[in-house]
Design an enzyme around this catalytic site. Structure first.
Site, short mmCIF file in Angstrom:
data_model
loop_
_atom_site.label_atom_id
_atom_site.label_comp_id
_atom_site.label_asym_id
_atom_site.label_seq_id
_atom_site.Cartn_x
_atom_site.Cartn_y
_atom_site.Cartn_z
N SER A 167 0.86 -1.18 0.00
CA SER A 167 0.00 0.00 0.00
C SER A 167 0.90 1.23 0.00
CB SER A 167 -0.89 -0.03 1.25
OG SER A 167 -1.64 1.16 1.35
N LYS B 52 -1.19 -0.98 -4.25
CA LYS B 52 -2.40 -0.23 -3.89
C LYS B 52 -2.01 1.23 -3.75
CE LYS B 52 -4.74 0.04 0.52
NZ LYS B 52 -5.36 -0.75 1.62
N LYS C 292 -3.20 5.07 -2.63
CA LYS C 292 -4.16 5.85 -1.86
C LYS C 292 -4.67 6.98 -2.74
CE LYS C 292 -3.97 3.87 2.27
NZ LYS C 292 -5.16 3.32 2.94
N ASP D 253 -7.38 2.87 -2.81
CA ASP D 253 -8.06 2.95 -1.51
C ASP D 253 -8.34 4.41 -1.19
OD1 ASP D 253 -9.02 2.66 1.05
OD2 ASP D 253 -7.19 1.74 1.88
N GLU E 31 -11.30 0.53 -2.96
CA GLU E 31 -11.53 0.23 -1.54
C GLU E 31 -12.15 1.44 -0.84
OE1 GLU E 31 -7.94 -1.21 0.23
OE2 GLU E 31 -8.65 -1.00 2.29
N ASP F 92 -13.68 -1.75 3.47
CA ASP F 92 -12.72 -1.88 4.58
C ASP F 92 -13.43 -1.33 5.83
OD1 ASP F 92 -10.70 -1.49 6.47
OD2 ASP F 92 -9.33 -0.40 5.18
N LYS G 100 -9.61 -7.09 8.31
CA LYS G 100 -8.64 -6.67 9.33
C LYS G 100 -9.17 -7.13 10.67
CE LYS G 100 -7.16 -2.37 7.06
NZ LYS G 100 -7.34 -0.89 7.05
N GLY H 232 -4.00 -4.37 6.34
CA GLY H 232 -2.93 -4.12 7.29
C GLY H 232 -3.11 -2.77 7.95
O1 OSB Z 1 -7.12 1.73 4.81
O2 OSB Z 1 -6.06 -0.04 4.46
C1 OSB Z 1 -6.12 1.05 5.00
C2 OSB Z 1 -2.85 1.85 6.78
C3 OSB Z 1 -3.33 2.47 7.91
C4 OSB Z 1 -4.69 2.63 8.06
C5 OSB Z 1 -5.57 2.19 7.09
C6 OSB Z 1 -5.09 1.56 5.95
C7 OSB Z 1 -3.70 1.42 5.78
C8 OSB Z 1 -3.08 0.87 4.59
C9 OSB Z 1 -1.71 0.25 4.74
O3 OSB Z 1 -3.54 0.95 3.49
C10 OSB Z 1 -1.75 -1.18 5.11
C11 OSB Z 1 -0.41 -1.71 5.51
O4 OSB Z 1 0.49 -1.77 4.67
O5 OSB Z 1 -0.27 -2.13 6.68
MG MG Z 2 -8.30 0.60 3.53
#
Ligand code: OSB
Ligand code: MG
Length: 369
Positions: free
Chosen positions: A135, A160, A162, A187, A214, A239, A263, A291
């Protein structure tokens, strides 16, 4: 098992690079690690709450408070604690899934270490290694491309990005042009609405062959996601919205998503995460493991979970060095051909690097029965 003490360890660990999302920027992980001391040995868990309530309403001081004042005393007062019975024991405390998940993981770890069972086996893992994605936070475009290039070169099996309104089509197009074959998804962390410009921006992602979008809309807007799913071609993945098995059933029934990011922290524990996985498999919903920038403790558990058969897309289960220069465990997770090995030792299957932990600990509180 009888619990003798619950320790709350506060830890500050800098990230190798800032992680920017639509809800804010994270440069350092302020962690809450939970250690339980039991008559059968110790166990460790990790609370994924952030310092600020930006991803969800939980935040690390709040998780600490609810653990210290309400959850730990309940569990310490019980004469026999099992991981299976823990959910019911904690149920009188409403909400706070991340705090509950951390305590559950510590109890699971203690129980499994005592019986010599790996967590993966306990959860129903069927694979010995899991496919990993990465991500990537928001950066100025040139920097973003450099990061993506490096991750693709590392061997990550999916990227992924953001996104948020104003940082979506251009960055996706640029990454897609540079990496025509990489598995790509986005995401939004709830940053969009069903307003005209927003739906058009999300529909403009259709040509880029994304695996999923997402959480584009607000946490509680299941009907909105169902509506959006009819207006864009890219599959919708939830999510933040999926806070329990019951909510997932509703979301699936409404057509709000065809893919779910699982999660454990968001649903109150790894055992509920397994039930969520089972529900999704029953309904033909694709799942993958999310994650929360975990240390090796939470990462060990995520990798075990991601080895269940329904997890058919690569997870946000990246290698330790994508997050931290030095992890808190003696066995950092290292990428091997785009995969991480599922730990095989008892419990989490990782051990705490005590010197590292001491170096980054800011406070420890012990609660006794
Ligand atoms: O929305 O998936 C998410 C990290 C922190 C809070 C929310 C998210 C995320 C990530 C990174 O997208 C996930 C990771 O690499 O641990
Ligand atoms: Mg997410």
């Amino acid at each position: 098992m009888k619990l003798e003490a619950v320790e709350l360890h506060r830890v500050a660990l800098p990230l190798v690079a800032p992680f920017r999302t639509s809800f804010g920027e994270i440069t350092e992980r302020d962690f809450l690690l939970v250690r339980v001391v039991t008559d059968a040995g110790e166990g460790w868990g990790e609370c994924v709450a952030f310092p600020e309530p930006g991803y969800s309403e939980e935040y690390v001081d709040g998780a600490h408070d609810v653990l210290q004042r309400f959850l730990a005393p309940r569990v310490l007062a019980a004469t026999n604690v099992t991981a299976d019975g823990l959910r019911a024991l904690m149920a009188p405390v409403q909400g706070h899934p991340m705090a509950k998940a951390a305590l559950e993981l510590a109890v699971l770890d203690a129980e499994l270490r005592a019986s010599g069972t790996p967590l993966g086996e306990r959860l129903g893992a069927t694979r010995t290694a899991v496919d990993c994605g990465v991500s990537v936070g928001m950066f100025p475009l040139a920097e973003l491309l450099d990061h993506v290039d490096a991750y693709v070169a590392d061997g990550y099996r999916r990227v992924k990005l953001k996104i948020q309104p104003g940082f979506d089509v251009e960055s996706v197009r640029a990454v897609r042009e540079r990496h025509p074959d990489v598995a790509l998804q986005v995401d939004a962390n709830t940053a969009y609405t069903l307003a005209d410009g927003h739906v058009q921006a999300l529909a403009a992602l259709d040509p880029f062959d994304l695996l999923l979008i997402e959480q584009p809309l607000a946490v509680d807007d299941l009907l909105g996601h169902a509506e959006l799913a009819r207006r864009v071609r890219t599959p919708i993945c939830l999510d933040e919205s999926i806070t329990s098995v019951a909510v997932a059933e509703t979301a699936i029934a409404l057509g709000a998503c065809t893919i779910v990011n699982i999660k454990a922290g968001r649903v109150g524990g790894y055992l509920e995460a397994v039930r969520l996985h089972d529900l999704c498999v029953t309904h033909g919903i694709t799942v993958w493991c999310g994650g929360m920038l975990e240390t090796g403790i939470g990462r060990a558990a995520n990798v075990a979970l991601a080895a269940l058969p329904g997890f058919t897309l690569p997870g946000d289960t990246s290698a330790s060095d994508r997050y931290y220069a030095r992890d808190v465990v003696n066995e950092p997770f290292v990428l091997d051909a785009g995969r991480l090995a599922v730990p095989t030792g008892p419990g989490l299957g990782v051990t705490i690097d005590q010197i590292r932990l001491e170096g980054i600990t800011t406070a420890v509180e012990t609660i006794r029965g």
